[in-house]
Design a protein around this motif. Structure first.
Motif, PDB file in Angstrom:
ATOM      1  N   LEU A   1       0.820  -1.216   0.000  1.00  0.00           N
ATOM      2  CA  LEU A   1       0.000   0.000   0.000  1.00  0.00           C
ATOM      3  C   LEU A   1       0.848   1.259   0.000  1.00  0.00           C
ATOM      4  O   LEU A   1       0.511   2.257  -0.623  1.00  0.00           O
ATOM      5  CB  LEU A   1      -0.903   0.023   1.239  1.00  0.00           C
ATOM      6  N   LEU A   2       1.973   1.198   0.712  1.00  0.00           N
ATOM      7  CA  LEU A   2       2.765   2.407   0.966  1.00  0.00           C
ATOM      8  C   LEU A   2       3.682   2.774  -0.196  1.00  0.00           C
ATOM      9  O   LEU A   2       3.952   3.950  -0.431  1.00  0.00           O
ATOM     10  CB  LEU A   2       3.616   2.160   2.226  1.00  0.00           C
ATOM     11  N   ILE A   3       4.161   1.754  -0.897  1.00  0.00           N
ATOM     12  CA  ILE A   3       5.170   1.983  -1.929  1.00  0.00           C
ATOM     13  C   ILE A   3       4.559   1.817  -3.319  1.00  0.00           C
ATOM     14  O   ILE A   3       3.870   0.829  -3.583  1.00  0.00           O
ATOM     15  CB  ILE A   3       6.346   0.969  -1.781  1.00  0.00           C
ATOM     16  N   GLU A   4       4.803   2.781  -4.189  1.00  0.00           N
ATOM     17  CA  GLU A   4       4.374   2.642  -5.587  1.00  0.00           C
ATOM     18  C   GLU A   4       5.369   1.703  -6.257  1.00  0.00           C
ATOM     19  O   GLU A   4       6.537   2.062  -6.449  1.00  0.00           O
ATOM     20  CB  GLU A   4       4.385   4.001  -6.272  1.00  0.00           C
ATOM     21  N   ALA A   5       4.890   0.510  -6.585  1.00  0.00           N
ATOM     22  CA  ALA A   5       5.801  -0.559  -7.005  1.00  0.00           C
ATOM     23  C   ALA A   5       6.666  -0.158  -8.197  1.00  0.00           C
ATOM     24  O   ALA A   5       7.879  -0.403  -8.216  1.00  0.00           O
ATOM     25  CB  ALA A   5       5.003  -1.823  -7.303  1.00  0.00           C
ATOM     26  N   ALA A   6       6.059   0.477  -9.188  1.00  0.00           N
ATOM     27  CA  ALA A   6       6.797   0.773 -10.424  1.00  0.00           C
ATOM     28  C   ALA A   6       7.933   1.768 -10.171  1.00  0.00           C
ATOM     29  O   ALA A   6       9.019   1.655 -10.743  1.00  0.00           O
ATOM     30  CB  ALA A   6       5.833   1.316 -11.470  1.00  0.00           C
ATOM     31  N   ALA A   7       7.686   2.738  -9.276  1.00  0.00           N
ATOM     32  CA  ALA A   7       8.685   3.786  -9.035  1.00  0.00           C
ATOM     33  C   ALA A   7       9.597   3.453  -7.854  1.00  0.00           C
ATOM     34  O   ALA A   7      10.681   4.018  -7.715  1.00  0.00           O
ATOM     35  CB  ALA A   7       7.973   5.112  -8.780  1.00  0.00           C
ATOM     36  N   GLY A   8       9.174   2.557  -6.981  1.00  0.00           N
ATOM     37  CA  GLY A   8       9.950   2.241  -5.783  1.00  0.00           C
ATOM     38  C   GLY A   8      10.004   3.400  -4.801  1.00  0.00           C
ATOM     39  O   GLY A   8      10.946   3.525  -4.028  1.00  0.00           O
ATOM     40  N   SER A   9       8.961   4.244  -4.813  1.00  0.00           N
ATOM     41  CA  SER A   9       8.943   5.390  -3.898  1.00  0.00           C
ATOM     42  C   SER A   9       7.627   5.410  -3.113  1.00  0.00           C
ATOM     43  O   SER A   9       6.666   4.714  -3.449  1.00  0.00           O
ATOM     44  CB  SER A   9       9.114   6.697  -4.683  1.00  0.00           C
ATOM     45  N   VAL A  10       7.600   6.237  -2.066  1.00  0.00           N
ATOM     46  CA  VAL A  10       6.416   6.302  -1.208  1.00  0.00           C
ATOM     47  C   VAL A  10       5.257   6.946  -1.969  1.00  0.00           C
ATOM     48  O   VAL A  10       5.434   7.942  -2.672  1.00  0.00           O
ATOM     49  CB  VAL A  10       6.727   7.130   0.070  1.00  0.00           C
ATOM     50  N   ASP A  11       4.065   6.359  -1.816  1.00  0.00           N
ATOM     51  CA  ASP A  11       2.852   6.938  -2.392  1.00  0.00           C
ATOM     52  C   ASP A  11       2.412   8.079  -1.459  1.00  0.00           C
ATOM     53  O   ASP A  11       1.779   7.861  -0.428  1.00  0.00           O
ATOM     54  CB  ASP A  11       1.779   5.835  -2.480  1.00  0.00           C
ATOM     55  N   ARG A  12       2.810   9.295  -1.825  1.00  0.00           N
ATOM     56  CA  ARG A  12       2.613  10.460  -0.938  1.00  0.00           C
ATOM     57  C   ARG A  12       1.142  10.726  -0.647  1.00  0.00           C
ATOM     58  O   ARG A  12       0.775  11.095   0.470  1.00  0.00           O
ATOM     59  CB  ARG A  12       3.225  11.721  -1.562  1.00  0.00           C
ATOM     60  N   ALA A  13       0.291  10.568  -1.656  1.00  0.00           N
ATOM     61  CA  ALA A  13      -1.132  10.856  -1.448  1.00  0.00           C
ATOM     62  C   ALA A  13      -1.721   9.859  -0.455  1.00  0.00           C
ATOM     63  O   ALA A  13      -2.498  10.228   0.429  1.00  0.00           O
ATOM     64  CB  ALA A  13      -1.876  10.795  -2.773  1.00  0.00           C
ATOM     65  N   TRP A  14      -1.313   8.601  -0.576  1.00  0.00           N
ATOM     66  CA  TRP A  14      -1.865   7.568   0.303  1.00  0.00           C
ATOM     67  C   TRP A  14      -1.449   7.805   1.747  1.00  0.00           C
ATOM     68  O   TRP A  14      -2.267   7.778   2.665  1.00  0.00           O
ATOM     69  CB  TRP A  14      -1.422   6.177  -0.181  1.00  0.00           C
ATOM     70  N   ILE A  15      -0.151   8.060   1.962  1.00  0.00           N
ATOM     71  CA  ILE A  15       0.332   8.240   3.342  1.00  0.00           C
ATOM     72  C   ILE A  15      -0.264   9.520   3.947  1.00  0.00           C
ATOM     73  O   ILE A  15      -0.582   9.557   5.141  1.00  0.00           O
ATOM     74  CB  ILE A  15       1.885   8.205   3.414  1.00  0.00           C
ATOM     75  N   ALA A  16      -0.466  10.543   3.109  1.00  0.00           N
ATOM     76  CA  ALA A  16      -1.077  11.783   3.615  1.00  0.00           C
ATOM     77  C   ALA A  16      -2.500  11.503   4.093  1.00  0.00           C
ATOM     78  O   ALA A  16      -2.933  11.993   5.152  1.00  0.00           O
ATOM     79  CB  ALA A  16      -1.079  12.856   2.529  1.00  0.00           C
ATOM     80  N   GLY A  17      -3.239  10.712   3.334  1.00  0.00           N
ATOM     81  CA  GLY A  17      -4.618  10.356   3.704  1.00  0.00           C
ATOM     82  C   GLY A  17      -4.654   9.572   5.005  1.00  0.00           C
ATOM     83  O   GLY A  17      -5.471   9.842   5.891  1.00  0.00           O
ATOM     84  N   LEU A  18      -3.763   8.597   5.130  1.00  0.00           N
ATOM     85  CA  LEU A  18      -3.730   7.789   6.348  1.00  0.00           C
ATOM     86  C   LEU A  18      -3.368   8.660   7.556  1.00  0.00           C
ATOM     87  O   LEU A  18      -3.969   8.535   8.623  1.00  0.00           O
ATOM     88  CB  LEU A  18      -2.717   6.642   6.206  1.00  0.00           C
ATOM     89  N   CYS A  19      -2.390   9.559   7.372  1.00  0.00           N
ATOM     90  CA  CYS A  19      -1.967  10.402   8.506  1.00  0.00           C
ATOM     91  C   CYS A  19      -3.060  11.401   8.900  1.00  0.00           C
ATOM     92  O   CYS A  19      -3.154  11.775  10.073  1.00  0.00           O
ATOM     93  CB  CYS A  19      -0.632  11.088   8.204  1.00  0.00           C
ATOM     94  N   ALA A  20      -3.903  11.791   7.951  1.00  0.00           N
ATOM     95  CA  ALA A  20      -5.056  12.631   8.302  1.00  0.00           C
ATOM     96  C   ALA A  20      -5.995  11.831   9.213  1.00  0.00           C
ATOM     97  O   ALA A  20      -6.504  12.349  10.216  1.00  0.00           O
ATOM     98  CB  ALA A  20      -5.774  13.110   7.045  1.00  0.00           C
ATOM     99  N   ASP A  21      -6.215  10.543   8.890  1.00  0.00           N
ATOM    100  CA  ASP A  21      -7.029   9.662   9.748  1.00  0.00           C
ATOM    101  C   ASP A  21      -6.396   9.532  11.130  1.00  0.00           C
ATOM    102  O   ASP A  21      -7.073   9.604  12.154  1.00  0.00           O
ATOM    103  CB  ASP A  21      -7.128   8.255   9.140  1.00  0.00           C
ATOM    104  N   ILE A  22      -5.059   9.313  11.147  1.00  0.00           N
ATOM    105  CA  ILE A  22      -4.347   9.140  12.422  1.00  0.00           C
ATOM    106  C   ILE A  22      -4.473  10.427  13.251  1.00  0.00           C
ATOM    107  O   ILE A  22      -4.714  10.379  14.461  1.00  0.00           O
ATOM    108  CB  ILE A  22      -2.864   8.768  12.173  1.00  0.00           C
ATOM    109  N   GLY A  23      -4.335  11.570  12.576  1.00  0.00           N
ATOM    110  CA  GLY A  23      -4.462  12.858  13.265  1.00  0.00           C
ATOM    111  C   GLY A  23      -5.835  13.016  13.902  1.00  0.00           C
ATOM    112  O   GLY A  23      -5.965  13.480  15.034  1.00  0.00           O
ATOM    113  N   ARG A  24      -6.882  12.595  13.174  1.00  0.00           N
ATOM    114  CA  ARG A  24      -8.251  12.681  13.707  1.00  0.00           C
ATOM    115  C   ARG A  24      -8.410  11.775  14.933  1.00  0.00           C
ATOM    116  O   ARG A  24      -8.981  12.174  15.942  1.00  0.00           O
ATOM    117  CB  ARG A  24      -9.260  12.237  12.628  1.00  0.00           C
ATOM    118  N   LEU A  25      -7.886  10.557  14.825  1.00  0.00           N
ATOM    119  CA  LEU A  25      -8.001   9.616  15.953  1.00  0.00           C
ATOM    120  C   LEU A  25      -7.265  10.161  17.175  1.00  0.00           C
ATOM    121  O   LEU A  25      -7.758  10.087  18.301  1.00  0.00           O
ATOM    122  CB  LEU A  25      -7.416   8.245  15.551  1.00  0.00           C
ATOM    123  N   ALA A  26      -6.075  10.734  16.939  1.00  0.00           N
ATOM    124  CA  ALA A  26      -5.285  11.279  18.058  1.00  0.00           C
ATOM    125  C   ALA A  26      -6.005  12.474  18.686  1.00  0.00           C
ATOM    126  O   ALA A  26      -6.025  12.631  19.905  1.00  0.00           O
ATOM    127  CB  ALA A  26      -3.894  11.667  17.572  1.00  0.00           C
TER     128      ALA A  26
END
Ligand code: GLU
Length: 263
Positions: A39-64
């Motif tokens: 989920l975290l890594i864009e397989a073709a590019a081998g880099s972090v999927d920034r949009a995905w991690i930003a979305g998850l961290c928004a959820d984490i921020g809400r929970l916190a």
């Protein structure tokens, strides 16, 4: 995470049986969220999927913000290190090269978590564990105290296996199991395993259009494990897969912690 909870599979101790996945999420006070490389890594590019991690961290921020304690167990170090060291993005690596990739990738992984959590006011705090840290009592207590203090200080612990030094019999082997041990350690009431499938199915949903989603499981029984082996073995990429998720759920269940397998 919150949006996908309605279609996730919930595996829970009988004390909380009957509550839906969304209710379980809402009732939880201490959450361990395991994020797989798929989920975290864009397989073709081998880099972090920034949009995905930003979305998850928004959820984490809400929970916190609601007063919940959230801890992340993140894979992705090896995948990121492959690209950083100029190694092939796919295919097997020998042990030392894989450990080297994990070392180079871990700092990139932490940078991504730090950047994504920063807008929500929570510093990302790296914690690298080996199996002894959850099996030797003194280390277990010490690790637990550090994680508790990080929460008190408003940080989000981001845990991974210390791949650079952990080999063979001293490894957890996969982050599903690591996450379950960490959930036990911090007395979490919910373990969320974020995967590229949204839970258990009666057959592999990628191969069988008639596969049915199983919403809730009372206990991880041999029958459920057999189902995972037969129907879900090929359903997840990364080093885990559905079988390791059920092992993790069983460990969590023994500690009174429910498990949510979600996409
Ligand atoms: N620790 C490994 C990594 O960060 C991942 C292990 C796993 O996903 O199970 O790449």
């Amino acid at each position: 995470m919150s949006a996908s909870a309605a279609t996730a599979t919930l595996l829970e101790p009988s004390s909380t049986l009957g509550s839906s996945a969304a209710e379980r999420l809402a009732a939880s006070r201490r959450l361990v969220v395991k994020v797989g490389s798929a989920l975290l890594i864009e397989a073709a590019a081998g880099s972090v999927d920034r949009a995905w991690i930003a979305g998850l961290c928004a959820d984490i921020g809400r929970l916190a913000a609601e007063g919940r304690k959230v801890l992340v167990v993140s894979s992705g170090a090896v995948a990121l290190g492959r690209r950083r060291l100029g190694l092939p993005l796919r295919g097997a690596l020998d042990l030392q090269t894989k450990q080297a990739a994990a070392s180079a990738g871990q700092s990139l992984l932490m940078r991504a978590w730090e950047e994504a959590l920063e807008p929500h006011g929570s510093p990302a705090a790296q914690v690298l564990l080996t199996r002894d840290d959850t099996e030797v009592r003194r280390r277990w207590l010490n690790g637990r105290a550090t994680l508790e203090r990080l929460w008190e200080l408003g940080a989000t612990p981001v845990v991974n296996e210390n791949d650079a030094v952990a080999t063979g019999e001293i490894r957890y082997g996969d982050n599903d199991r690591l996450a379950a041990r960490v959930a036990q350690m911090v007395r979490a009431d919910l373990l969320v395993l974020l995967s590229d499938v949204d839970g258990l199915y009666t057959a592999d949903p990628r191969l069988d259009a008639g596969a049915r989603h199983i919403g809730e499981v009372e206990a991880v029984t041999p029958e459920i494990e057999a189902l995972a082996g037969a129907a879900n073995a090929g359903a997840a990429v990364g080093s885990g897969g559905m079988a390791t998720k059920l092992i993790a759920a069983r460990i969590a269940q023994a500690a009174g912690c429910a498990t949510l397998i979600a996409a």
